[in-house]
Motif scaffolding. Structure first.
Motif, PDB file in Angstrom:
ATOM      1  N   LYS A  98      37.501  73.216  89.486  1.00  0.00           N
ATOM      2  CA  LYS A  98      38.577  72.898  88.601  1.00  0.00           C
ATOM      3  C   LYS A  98      38.952  71.329  88.755  1.00  0.00           C
ATOM      4  O   LYS A  98      39.590  70.997  89.847  1.00  0.00           O
ATOM      5  N   LYS A 139      39.428  73.404  94.016  1.00  0.00           N
ATOM      6  CA  LYS A 139      40.592  72.650  93.356  1.00  0.00           C
ATOM      7  C   LYS A 139      40.501  71.306  93.511  1.00  0.00           C
ATOM      8  O   LYS A 139      40.795  70.757  94.469  1.00  0.00           O
ATOM      9  N   SER A 198      45.678  82.134  85.255  1.00  0.00           N
ATOM     10  CA  SER A 198      45.695  80.799  86.209  1.00  0.00           C
ATOM     11  C   SER A 198      46.104  80.806  87.650  1.00  0.00           C
ATOM     12  O   SER A 198      46.799  81.829  87.957  1.00  0.00           O
ATOM     13  N   GLN A 237      44.749  69.439  88.853  1.00  0.00           N
ATOM     14  CA  GLN A 237      45.394  70.174  87.670  1.00  0.00           C
ATOM     15  C   GLN A 237      46.104  69.333  86.737  1.00  0.00           C
ATOM     16  O   GLN A 237      46.295  68.283  86.871  1.00  0.00           O
ATOM     17  N   THR A 244      53.255  73.968  86.341  1.00  0.00           N
ATOM     18  CA  THR A 244      53.158  73.752  87.780  1.00  0.00           C
ATOM     19  C   THR A 244      54.588  74.198  88.197  1.00  0.00           C
ATOM     20  O   THR A 244      55.718  74.322  87.236  1.00  0.00           O
ATOM     21  N   ALA A 251      41.542  68.261  86.231  1.00  0.00           N
ATOM     22  CA  ALA A 251      42.443  68.217  85.266  1.00  0.00           C
ATOM     23  C   ALA A 251      41.628  67.312  84.240  1.00  0.00           C
ATOM     24  O   ALA A 251      40.831  66.755  84.296  1.00  0.00           O
ATOM     25  N   ASP A 287      41.757  71.971  83.284  1.00  0.00           N
ATOM     26  CA  ASP A 287      43.275  72.018  82.762  1.00  0.00           C
ATOM     27  C   ASP A 287      43.666  71.026  82.114  1.00  0.00           C
ATOM     28  O   ASP A 287      43.741  69.923  82.758  1.00  0.00           O
ATOM     29  N   GLY A 318      49.287  71.840  80.984  1.00  0.00           N
ATOM     30  CA  GLY A 318      49.227  72.785  82.190  1.00  0.00           C
ATOM     31  C   GLY A 318      50.630  72.712  82.943  1.00  0.00           C
ATOM     32  O   GLY A 318      51.070  71.668  83.225  1.00  0.00           O
TER      33      GLY A 318
END
Length: 503
Positions: A312, A243, A174, A246, A343, A314, A337, A341
């Protein structure tokens, strides 16, 4: 102000075993241990301990034990010890409580309530040691049909395929950015990905020049902050990922504190040293699917249509509808994600309360794209709480083409999930940009451990597929008849698209 916070952990030291070698003092980046020269003893500041187990691991005489503080508030199912601690901390600091890694609440895990089917008499199993087992997979848009022609006795493909990522195992690493993790860790990920025929992701912090040689196995991100994004960055990679969000912090931006932005990190991110790297919550040129379409095609134009573009997001309640729009906007890969997930830093309240489990998102996105007849137009990559090869197989059976792992990869390197990544003081040299602490990770050793993990999981995937009577990963993808649920409600079974065990 007098703190009302009790130490989370108690450090116990066996005085008879302790030889006062000061290894624990040197290894702890939180200054938990210190040497008292007057009494010639090693003492501990319990309030500093995060239970990373570094001192326990490296103590040559095994003199140290760390245990949870037995002192506790009166038991209350609603007002837990964690709730008490958070309120007391905020009443003393007036700040947002930060945390690292993923959501640790037990009710968000569905993998453990899904079982795999197995072959018996009528559908013989396959021995992966003696028969071919195909786990290679390709990520990218696929055509509706293939046009073939016979030329000089050979079958020639006439259909022009869009760029694809070839994975020798359906597992990738990832996105983890330089600054959030050390350069040594990124290099280890890059080496292992190259060795195992898969891909690592630069994250949103740009790509260090020393890693350009691994570009054939690199996915680079274009995030809201546009850190480190330039033509060479896009050209060197094999795929580009936009992105949007996430799993650990859906709907909010990112923040790399200025103290972690060293000269080298600043150079890669193209920002001044020591300044906070703030990623806005929205990408300010994306406020609709049409805006996303423009960026997707801008990236494709900039890279001469030679690289697949991933988007990507969430996992949220309307992920399926969003994914449909993303595919129609030209995304070749949908990266989902889930709420578990991890971080480097997120507000704890966001991490633990926003988003949905990845299992539900995979099933719904796969089903929606199938119903609309566009499932072949994009691949699905799932992330957020993948802990084992069994989770990988279940994710693919639910509808994913491949998965991405981060926490599992860091654990393989040495992470003990102490959840203090945001401090930049990671005792294992992982979630840090401190040059001295970073040396604790040897890229060569770390990459070997990562490669071993991928090989072990790949073999286990083949074993499970063989036991199911399946000899190719493509026969498993979206095959929810291979799954059965245990302890799930009718609504959960319906969303997942699986039957109850015994049915």
């Amino acid at each position: 102000m007098k703190t009302y916070l009790l130490p989370e952990y108690i450090v116990e030291r066996d005085a008879e075993r302790c030889i006062r070698c000061k290894v624990c003092v040197n290894q702890c980046t939180y200054d938990t241990h210190y040497y008292d020269a007057e009494d010639d003893v090693i003492r501990s500041r319990d309030e500093n301990c995060v239970n990373c187990q570094r001192c326990v691991t490296f103590c040559p005489t095994h003199a140290i034990t760390i245990r949870k503080n037995p002192n506790a508030y009166r038991e209350n199912s609603n007002w837990t010890w964690e709730t008490f601690r958070d309120i007391k901390k905020q009443s003393e600091t007036s700040g947002v409580i930060l945390t690292g890694m993923g959501c640790d609440k037990p009710h968000f895990t569905y993998w453990d309530r899904l079982l795999l089917n197995a072959s018996q008499v009528t559908n013989p199993s396959i021995d992966p040691l003696r028969e071919p087992m195909e786990i290679r997979t390709y990520l990218g848009a696929k055509p509706d049909a293939l046009e073939m022609e016979l030329e000089n006795g050979d079958v020639v493909l006439k259909t022009q395929l869009t760029p694809q990522l070839c994975l020798e195992t359906p597992i990738m690493f990832s996105a983890m950015s330089y600054g959030a993790i050390s350069l040594n860790v990124q290099e280890a990920l890059a080496r292992a990905a190259t060795e195992c025929g898969t891909y690592f992701n630069s994250g949103e912090g740009g790509l260090h020049k020393s890693l350009y040689k691994y570009g054939s196995h690199a996915i680079v991100q274009v995030a809201s902050g546009r850190f480190g994004v330039h033509p060479e960055y896009l050209d060197v990679a094999t795929a580009v990922e936009i992105k949007i969000g996430q799993g650990a912090k859906p709907g909010i931006g990112g923040h790399l504190p200025g103290e972690k932005v060293t000269e080298d990190v600043a150079r890669v991110r193209m920002i001044p040293p020591g300044t906070d790297a703030l990623s806005p919550a929205p990408q300010h040129d994306i406020y609709s699917i049409e805006d996303l379409r423009q960026l997707i095609y801008a990236i494709k134009e900039a890279t001469n249509y030679t690289k697949p573009v991933s988007v990507k997001i969430a996992a949220v309640h309307n992920s399926a509808a969003i994914a449909s729009g993303m595919v129609r906007a030209g995304a070749d890969i949908i990266a989902l994600d889930g709420v578990r997930g991890a971080t480097g830093a997120a507000p704890k309240v966001i991490r633990d309360n926003v988003g949905i489990p990845i299992e539900l998102a995979i099933a719904q996105v796969d089903q929606r794209l199938r119903e609309e007849g566009i499932r072949n137009k994009a691949s699905i990559v799932a992330a957020g709480g993948i802990r084992s090869s069994a989770d990988v197989v279940k994710a693919i059976a639910l509808g994913a083409d491949a998965v991405s792992i981060a926490t599992a990869a860091l654990v393989a390197i040495g992470c003990t999930i102490c959840q203090r990544c945001y401090t930049g003081k990671c005792p294992w040299g992982i979630a840090t940009s401190d040059p001295w602490i970073s040396k604790r990770v040897n890229p060569e050793i770390a990459s070997e451990r990562l490669a071993n993990l991928l090989r072990a999981w790949s073999f286990e995937i083949k074993e499970m597929m063989g036991g199911m009577g399946i000899n190719a990963i493509e026969s498993l993808r979206g095959n929810r008849l291979a799954l059965r649920g245990v302890g799930l409600t009718d609504t959960e079974l319906k969303i997942l698209g699986v039957k109850m065990a015994g049915e």
